[in-house]
Write a protein that holds these residues in place. Structure first.
Motif, PDB file in Angstrom:
ATOM      1  N   GLU A 346       0.859  -1.180   0.000  1.00 42.94           N
ATOM      2  CA  GLU A 346       0.000   0.000   0.000  1.00 42.94           C
ATOM      3  C   GLU A 346       0.896   1.230   0.000  1.00 42.94           C
ATOM      4  N   PHE A 347       0.588   2.177  -0.879  1.00 46.91           N
ATOM      5  CA  PHE A 347       1.431   3.366  -1.013  1.00 46.91           C
ATOM      6  C   PHE A 347       0.936   4.488  -0.094  1.00 46.91           C
ATOM      7  N   GLU A 348       1.897   5.300   0.352  1.00 48.39           N
ATOM      8  CA  GLU A 348       1.556   6.443   1.190  1.00 48.39           C
ATOM      9  C   GLU A 348       1.294   7.680   0.342  1.00 48.39           C
ATOM     10  N   GLY A 349       1.995   7.796  -0.793  1.00 52.20           N
ATOM     11  CA  GLY A 349       1.691   8.885  -1.718  1.00 52.20           C
ATOM     12  C   GLY A 349       2.741   9.955  -1.849  1.00 52.20           C
ATOM     13  N   LYS A 350       3.965   9.710  -1.380  1.00 49.46           N
ATOM     14  CA  LYS A 350       5.038  10.690  -1.564  1.00 49.46           C
ATOM     15  C   LYS A 350       5.554  10.583  -2.996  1.00 49.46           C
ATOM     16  N   ILE A 351       5.601  11.708  -3.712  1.00 50.73           N
ATOM     17  CA  ILE A 351       6.012  11.718  -5.115  1.00 50.73           C
ATOM     18  C   ILE A 351       7.228  12.629  -5.275  1.00 50.73           C
ATOM     19  N   SER A 352       8.278  12.110  -5.947  1.00 49.58           N
ATOM     20  CA  SER A 352       9.488  12.900  -6.187  1.00 49.58           C
ATOM     21  C   SER A 352       9.875  12.835  -7.659  1.00 49.58           C
ATOM     22  N   PHE A 353      10.115  13.985  -8.270  1.00 52.06           N
ATOM     23  CA  PHE A 353      10.668  14.089  -9.624  1.00 52.06           C
ATOM     24  C   PHE A 353      12.111  14.574  -9.507  1.00 52.06           C
ATOM     25  N   GLU A 366       9.890  17.828 -27.139  1.00 51.02           N
ATOM     26  CA  GLU A 366      10.395  17.704 -25.772  1.00 51.02           C
ATOM     27  C   GLU A 366       9.409  18.389 -24.841  1.00 51.02           C
ATOM     28  N   ALA A 367       8.591  17.576 -24.163  1.00 45.32           N
ATOM     29  CA  ALA A 367       7.484  18.125 -23.365  1.00 45.32           C
ATOM     30  C   ALA A 367       7.910  18.534 -21.969  1.00 45.32           C
ATOM     31  N   ILE A 368       8.873  17.801 -21.393  1.00 41.26           N
ATOM     32  CA  ILE A 368       9.328  18.058 -20.019  1.00 41.26           C
ATOM     33  C   ILE A 368      10.852  18.178 -20.024  1.00 41.26           C
ATOM     34  N   LYS A 369      11.355  19.200 -19.351  1.00 40.66           N
ATOM     35  CA  LYS A 369      12.803  19.438 -19.359  1.00 40.66           C
ATOM     36  C   LYS A 369      13.317  19.657 -17.932  1.00 40.66           C
ATOM     37  N   ASP A 370      14.101  18.717 -17.456  1.00 41.41           N
ATOM     38  CA  ASP A 370      14.812  18.846 -16.176  1.00 41.41           C
ATOM     39  C   ASP A 370      13.888  19.290 -15.036  1.00 41.41           C
ATOM     40  N   ILE A 371      12.849  18.504 -14.800  1.00 43.67           N
ATOM     41  CA  ILE A 371      11.859  18.812 -13.753  1.00 43.67           C
ATOM     42  C   ILE A 371      12.311  18.237 -12.413  1.00 43.67           C
ATOM     43  N   ASN A 372      12.279  19.072 -11.386  1.00 44.01           N
ATOM     44  CA  ASN A 372      12.593  18.648 -10.020  1.00 44.01           C
ATOM     45  C   ASN A 372      11.538  19.195  -9.071  1.00 44.01           C
ATOM     46  N   ALA A 553      -3.888  25.076  -2.380  1.00 47.41           N
ATOM     47  CA  ALA A 553      -2.947  23.965  -2.501  1.00 47.41           C
ATOM     48  C   ALA A 553      -1.747  24.153  -1.575  1.00 47.41           C
ATOM     49  N   ASP A 554      -1.176  23.034  -1.100  1.00 44.02           N
ATOM     50  CA  ASP A 554       0.025  23.086  -0.256  1.00 44.02           C
ATOM     51  C   ASP A 554       1.237  23.543  -1.064  1.00 44.02           C
ATOM     52  N   LYS A 555       1.254  23.178  -2.342  1.00 44.83           N
ATOM     53  CA  LYS A 555       2.336  23.607  -3.224  1.00 44.83           C
ATOM     54  C   LYS A 555       1.771  23.815  -4.618  1.00 44.83           C
ATOM     55  N   ILE A 556       2.204  24.900  -5.251  1.00 42.11           N
ATOM     56  CA  ILE A 556       1.777  25.188  -6.619  1.00 42.11           C
ATOM     57  C   ILE A 556       3.022  25.227  -7.504  1.00 42.11           C
ATOM     58  N   ILE A 557       2.958  24.502  -8.622  1.00 41.70           N
ATOM     59  CA  ILE A 557       4.050  24.495  -9.602  1.00 41.70           C
ATOM     60  C   ILE A 557       3.572  25.234 -10.839  1.00 41.70           C
ATOM     61  N   VAL A 558       4.379  26.187 -11.281  1.00 41.21           N
ATOM     62  CA  VAL A 558       4.047  26.940 -12.497  1.00 41.21           C
ATOM     63  C   VAL A 558       4.962  26.451 -13.619  1.00 41.21           C
ATOM     64  N   LEU A 559       4.336  25.923 -14.677  1.00 45.22           N
ATOM     65  CA  LEU A 559       5.095  25.402 -15.805  1.00 45.22           C
ATOM     66  C   LEU A 559       5.064  26.364 -16.982  1.00 45.22           C
ATOM     67  N   ASP A 560       6.170  26.375 -17.719  1.00 39.73           N
ATOM     68  CA  ASP A 560       6.217  27.144 -18.963  1.00 39.73           C
ATOM     69  C   ASP A 560       7.218  26.468 -19.894  1.00 39.73           C
ATOM     70  N   ASN A 561       6.730  26.061 -21.053  1.00 42.74           N
ATOM     71  CA  ASN A 561       7.575  25.410 -22.055  1.00 42.74           C
ATOM     72  C   ASN A 561       8.315  24.201 -21.491  1.00 42.74           C
ATOM     73  N   GLY A 562       7.610  23.416 -20.648  1.00 46.03           N
ATOM     74  CA  GLY A 562       8.169  22.174 -20.122  1.00 46.03           C
ATOM     75  C   GLY A 562       9.084  22.341 -18.927  1.00 46.03           C
ATOM     76  N   ARG A 563       9.258  23.556 -18.433  1.00 50.54           N
ATOM     77  CA  ARG A 563      10.142  23.786 -17.287  1.00 50.54           C
ATOM     78  C   ARG A 563       9.365  24.404 -16.121  1.00 50.54           C
ATOM     79  N   ILE A 564       9.828  24.151 -14.909  1.00 51.34           N
ATOM     80  CA  ILE A 564       9.241  24.794 -13.727  1.00 51.34           C
ATOM     81  C   ILE A 564       9.864  26.177 -13.593  1.00 51.34           C
ATOM     82  N   ILE A 565       9.037  27.199 -13.701  1.00 47.79           N
ATOM     83  CA  ILE A 565       9.572  28.566 -13.576  1.00 47.79           C
ATOM     84  C   ILE A 565       9.301  29.150 -12.193  1.00 47.79           C
ATOM     85  N   GLU A 566       8.298  28.583 -11.489  1.00 45.53           N
ATOM     86  CA  GLU A 566       8.004  29.028 -10.124  1.00 45.53           C
ATOM     87  C   GLU A 566       7.366  27.888  -9.351  1.00 45.53           C
TER      88      GLU A 566
END
Length: 594
Positions: A346-353, A366-372, A553-566
């Motif tokens: 059973e998974f707890e749900g922690k997700i890491s990129f 290239e849809a995703i570039k160096d996402i962390n 949301a606890d965390k918001i990720i802003v994407l632009d052109n496949g990269r996280i900008i904020e």
């Protein structure tokens, strides 16, 4: 035949159907050939008794000769009738073994193809249209069945009958047999030449049929758009054009067959003429009896059906080979996504990129570039960005619909590639951007992800998705049948039924891929409020365009052109005065203007 060798495993599986079938073929043909000898004896009896009858002309014994002659003919007639009844019985047994075997193989093949289709990754379905997939699993399989059933049955039947007739022909008179069989080499050359034509034309027919099926399936799915733009006449014209191309290919094959069959019958007729001419000379020389000529004519006529079937069987084999080639193309494809782990934690749900990049193999984009990024278990992650920024790709990668090109995704500290995929996906609730509902009841659509449903589960899921009140307004309520792709419901209702389908699973991880766009603000707030209660302590990933949807949301990720900008919380991102703050201000301005 190399493509048809795929079927050998089925022949081995059903060997106890084939072996009795072959035995029945041999027995039935023995009882089919022996009557020719009876006809020969009867013909000799007729000629001899006519001479004797005339010799006793004017004597009392003539009536006795006539009675013996009549009884003898009656005996021969009954004997031939009994033999053909026995032949018919064994022909029935032959069909009950070989033809039934072909139906079992058809059943096994369709199951194997469907099971293999389900193993293939999402990219496979992006590359191939639905009509072609359906055609290979239905029309192509049916043509292969015609090979493993009728074609094999008639081939064995023809081979056995041919061997028996050749043996009996040479046993009677080798010279006459050779003359009768003289047209056969010409027939073999003709068949060899025609085989290539039939094979090429069959492949073209199957390809065009797939195009036609795909066109029809796509147009029926998009009938609402066609009617909205009044393009019925245009689609009718295109359909007529595709149909005409199929007709042209089919007629081309028919023309080849139309010349093929009469040519074979002409050669068989030539054998009959040679039998009568050469046989007559043999009778004059005293080498054979007139009954032998009658026997040979029966043999030649018995060869007419197998020779005619030879052309038909050739067509079946060639078309089956073309179809099996198309089936093998997909069956030989290995799935891009594989999983060998059998553990079911059973998974707890922690997700890491971690340094994740991904390029779509079909388009090279290239849809995703160096996402962390990382989201702790039980937290609410929101993803926002412009169209084409890679939001849905992130959702697909979390679901492992695709494997990353570089970097890695971890779930609870374990790499996603190493997890039991079925167990992992079973603990995820996913609401796609493009809602898909099955042509089934609303209840079954909501309960789709569960093997067993408890009382009240479906109703509670519908309440949580804020669609319960809409459903109970229908005459049949939860038993209301939906049209294809859920066409019975409005856009917002379809989205909420899709949300209920995800919530009823009580998943460890819930992914919403921009699925609240078709609902009003009030309904959206109700769904999010219910979601906060249901997913408390569980991980939620929400992809959205409206900032009002994700501000808590606890965390918001802003994407632009496949990269996280904020990335950060709503308040933190507003303070940064970056891309997120700009989107926020623009949406507030739109709301004020509206």
């Amino acid at each position: 035949m190399k493509h048809l060798s795929f079927l050998n495993k089925y022949f081995y599986k059903y060997k106890w159907w084939i072996i009795p079938g072959i035995i029945f073929v041999i027995i039935s043909n023995i009882f089919g050939v022996v009557p020719a000898q009876v006809v020969g004896h009867a013909f000799n009896l007729i000629t001899e008794n006519i001479a004797i009858y005339q010799l006793f002309n004017g004597f009392n014994r003539q009536q006795v000769i006539y009675d013996i002659f009549s009884y003898s003919l009656f005996f021969f007639g009954i004997l031939i009738l009994i033999m053909y009844l026995i032949r018919g019985l064994f022909l029935f047994f032959m069909r009950q073994t070989i033809i039934l075997m072909s139906r079992h193989i058809e059943y096994d093949m369709k199951n194997e193809i469907y099971a293999h289709y389900q193993k293939l990754s999402l990219g496979f379905y992006r590359r191939n249209n639905t009509g072609d997939l359906m055609n290979r699993a239905t029309e192509d399989v049916n043509r292969v069945r015609m090979y493993v059933g009728p074609a094999i049955m008639y081939t064995i039947n023809t081979a056995v009958l041919f061997c028996l007739i050749i043996y009996f022909m040479f046993d009677v008179n080798s010279t006459l047999a050779i003359y009768c069989l003289l047209p056969l080499p010409v027939l073999v050359i003709t068949i060899y030449y025609v085989n290539t034509l039939i094979n090429n034309k069959s492949e073209k027919i199957q390809e065009q049929l797939s195009k036609l099926s795909s066109f029809v399936q796509e147009r029926f799915s998009g009938i609402r758009v066609i009617k909205s733009y009044v393009r019925e006449d245009q689609t009718q014209a295109v359909f007529a054009q595709e149909s005409n191309a199929y007709k042209t290919n089919a007629m081309s094959l028919v023309k080849v067959q139309a010349l093929f069959y009469p040519s074979m019958l002409l050669l068989v007729g030539l054998s009959t003429i040679l039998t009568v001419y050469i046989g007559g000379k043999q009778v004059i020389d005293g080498a054979i009896t007139p009954g032998n000529i009658a026997e040979f004519i029966v043999y030649v006529n018995q060869l007419t059906f197998p020779v005619t079937m030879l052309g038909w069987v050739t067509t079946l084999i060639q078309r089956a080979a073309a179809s099996q080639k198309r089936i093998n193309e997909f069956l030989q494809l290995a799935p891009d996504i594989t999983s060998n782990n059998t553990e079911t934690p059973e998974f707890e749900g922690k997700i890491s990129f971690k340094n994740v990049s991904f390029t779509y193999p079909d388009t090279g984009i290239e849809a995703i570039k160096d996402i962390n990024f990382e989201i702790e278990k039980g937290k609410f992650l929101a993803i926002i960005g412009r169209t084409g920024s890679g939001k849905s790709t992130l959702a697909n990668l979390i679901m492992r619909m695709y494997d990353v090109d570089s970097g890695k995704i971890e779930i609870d500290g374990k790499e996603l590639k190493g997890l039991n995929l079925n167990n992992y996906r079973d603990q995820i609730g996913f609401v796609p951007q493009e809602v898909f509902l099955f042509s089934d009841t609303i209840k079954n659509n909501i309960a789709f992800g569960l093997s067993a449903v408890e009382d009240g589960q479906v109703e509670q899921a519908a309440k949580n998705a804020a669609v319960y009140n809409n459903i109970i307004d229908f005459d049949l309520k939860f038993e209301t049948m939906l049209g294809e792709r859920g066409i019975t419901l409005s856009g917002g209702q379809k989205q909420r039924v899709s949300i209920a389908r995800a919530l009823i699973k009580e998943p460890k991880i819930l992914i919403f891929d921009d699925c609240l766009s078709a609902v009003d603000t009030k309904t959206e707030e109700e769904i999010l409020s219910n979601l906060g209660k249901i997913m408390k302590g569980k991980t939620s990933v929400l992809i959205a365009h409206r900032i009002s949807t994700i501000k808590n949301a606890d965390k918001i990720i802003v994407l632009d052109n496949g990269r996280i900008i904020e990335q950060g919380t709503h308040d933190e991102l507003l303070k940064n005065n970056g891309a997120y703050a700009e989107m926020h201000d623009n949406q507030l301005l739109e709301e004020e203007n509206s």
